[in-house]
Design an enzyme around this catalytic site. Structure first.
Site, short mmCIF file in Angstrom:
data_model
loop_
_atom_site.label_atom_id
_atom_site.label_comp_id
_atom_site.label_asym_id
_atom_site.label_seq_id
_atom_site.Cartn_x
_atom_site.Cartn_y
_atom_site.Cartn_z
N LYS A 91 -17.47 -12.24 -21.23
CA LYS A 91 -18.40 -12.40 -20.12
C LYS A 91 -19.62 -13.21 -20.57
CE LYS A 91 -21.00 -9.68 -16.71
NZ LYS A 91 -21.36 -8.32 -16.25
N SER A 166 -19.87 -8.05 -11.60
CA SER A 166 -20.34 -9.35 -12.01
C SER A 166 -19.47 -10.00 -13.08
CB SER A 166 -21.78 -9.23 -12.55
OG SER A 166 -21.83 -8.33 -13.63
N SER A 190 -19.26 -3.29 -12.90
CA SER A 190 -18.94 -4.70 -13.06
C SER A 190 -17.74 -5.00 -13.94
CB SER A 190 -20.17 -5.46 -13.59
OG SER A 190 -21.19 -5.48 -12.63
#
Length: 513
Positions: A91, A166, A190
């Protein structure tokens, strides 16, 4: 004849003397400031000779189907190790030395970390190959996948639909089979949102189990990082490689060393016979929940009976209000930590280079923020100004949440809820207003953010497919969330593997022995 000082003169002289003393004290602070500013920072070392970064580039759109890659890079891990042959994405809130970090925003475009996050070092030492950085939603603060400054990320099952956020890029890359695994960040769901929407296994470990060192913070009490994969066994192997305290991150000061961890893969073949499973009543009763999700997850949970487990209903009334409690703690804390560069009170590695890009948060930067980020910041500042005692009360209630879940888990081995209240929605239109944009992820976190608050491990497991709300011909994944006791990830993997082994999640049918 000597002049006699009046009372007024004495007063003036006293004031002057006090000013001189105050200036002297302030000057001593400035001396310390000057010294510390000129000392070199103290950062973990990165072995670039052993793990060189090759071919760092922002991929062209034609080479980036789904728009899930933020940066491509190839970093070969150790020649031998438990993750040899496993390809990984990270990420975009995870620091990789000499690889730019976008953090989903265009507030800045030139931040390049000078350190590797602990998870990066551990993955490489375990033999994995890192293929790049996956798109992170805008400042890691959107549960949909259309807020990143680099553009929307497509669901691997249906173009035009959300991946969840996210960790949206991670969800697409894993769900599409472009990598074997990804490391997401979960501060409200997320990891679990994208896993549920993209047909992946997403583990949010116990708070502190995996070091947050070298990751951009949002809210330290919620910060949790973990693996996303297509199967439970690979997920367990990756967690084994990245978990354990690193001596830097204070979230993990009570966590065992990596060499002292349990074997997360040891129970994968034990099955669930004799286990007691709770179906959390309140987790199925939120008004926002699609009735089809409620039915499908109950059906999946009851399949554990076919595998020899006892399934009962349990009740935790406070679960109904968990998201409200989190709102009153997460937003004011995130406003200070994530936006204003005022993080303090924690031991760990501070990414000062990133903070330097964020502050000062002026009007020009604010205008570039996505609507969810603006709303979160303004909400947090509003709470501090008008309800200054609310944060402390909410944090006290976090302990009550933890105690309530612990009490339930003393009666069952783990419990079940839907991960998400509905399947992936369509992306917001490019010209949509703020309310429509935020409405696309309304109520997403009702069953997830509570376990960031309480710290319990929770994993989303794919258990079925349902049609899109607006198109019966579009089929999208459904996730079931399995929550267990603190540091009992091994149990969650055990039961997840049993369900995965017993049933084909895409059609719900029993697998042949």
């Amino acid at each position: 004849m000597a002049t006699v000082n009046t009372a007024s003169d004495v007063n003036k002289q006293t004031i002057i003397l006090e000013k001189i003393k105050a200036h002297s004290l302030l000057a001593s602070n400035q001396d310390s400031i000057h010294i510390v500013e000129n000392l070199p920072d103290y950062l973990p070392t990165t072995d670039l000779e052993r793990f060189p970064r090759r071919d760092v580039h922002r991929p062209k759109l034609e080479d980036n189907k789904g728009n899930a890659w933020a940066w491509k890079v190839r970093i070969e891990g150790a020649k031998e190790g438990p993750l040899k042959g496993v390809s990984m994405a990270l990420k975009e809130n995870i620091a990789v030395k000499d690889v730019p970090m976008l953090f989903g925003t265009n507030i800045f475009e030139d931040y390049v970390p000078d350190v590797d996050a602990t998870v990066v070092t551990r993955l490489l030492e375990a033999g994995t190959t890192i293929l790049g950085k996956a798109v992170c939603e805008n400042l890691s603060l959107c549960a949909s996948s259309f807020s990143a400054a680099t553009g929307l990320v497509e669901n691997p099952y249906a173009t035009g639909y959300s991946c969840g956020g996210s960790s949206s890029g991670c969800g697409h890359l894993v769900g599409a089979g472009k990598v074997n695994g990804a490391i997401g960040g979960d501060q409200g769901g997320s990891i679990r949102f994208p896993a549920s929407h993209c047909g992946a296994v997403g583990m949010k470990p116990t708070w502190g189990l995996v070091p947050w060192t070298g990751m951009a913070t949002h809210e330290p009490v919620h910060d949790t990082t973990g693996p996303m994969t297509l199967d439970v066994a690979t997920n367990a192997r990756i967690l084994q490689a990245i978990a354990g305290r690193d001596g830097i991150d204070d979230r993990g000061m009570g966590v065992p060393k990596p060499t002292e961890l349990p074997d997360y893969s040891a129970g994968l073949n034990l099955g669930v016979k004799g286990l007691k499973i709770g179906i959390l009543k309140e987790g199925f009763e939120f008004k926002i929940m699609d009735p089809r999700i409620r039915e499908r997850v109950r059906e999946a949970a009851n399949k554990f009976k076919d595998l020899g487990a006892e399934v009962i209903q349990i009740s935790i009334p406070l679960h109904t209000h968990a998201a409200d409690i989190v709102t009153c703690a997460l937003r004011p804390s995130a406003a200070q930590n994530g936006y204003l560069g005022q993080a303090c009170g924690r031991r760990g590695l501070y990414l000062n280079g990133l903070v330097d890009k964020m502050i000062p948060l002026d009007q020009q930067k604010f205008d570039k923020m996505f609507s969810t980020s603006k709303f979160s910041l303004l909400s947090g500042l509003y709470i501090w100004e008008h309800h200054p005692l609310l944060y402390g009360k909410a944090m006290n209630l976090y302990r009550q949440l933890t105690d309530s879940y612990n009490a339930a888990l003393s009666q069952v081995d783990f419990f079940i809820t839907p991960t998400m209240p509905y399947v992936a929605p369509k992306h917001a239109a490019p010209d949509a207003g703020p309310l429509e944009r935020m409405g696309k992820s309304r109520g997403f976190a009702v069953n997830t953010v509570c376990f960031n608050a309480s710290g319990h491990p929770a994993m989303s497991l794919p258990i079925g497919m349902l049609s899109a709300v607006d198109d019966e011909n579009v089929m999208l994944p459904v996730g079931m969330q399995i929550t267990g006791k603190w540091f009992d990830e091994r149990m969650i993997y055990r039961v997840g593997a049993a369900w995965e082994r017993g049933f084909d999640w895409k059609n719900g049918e029993r697998r042949r022995e």
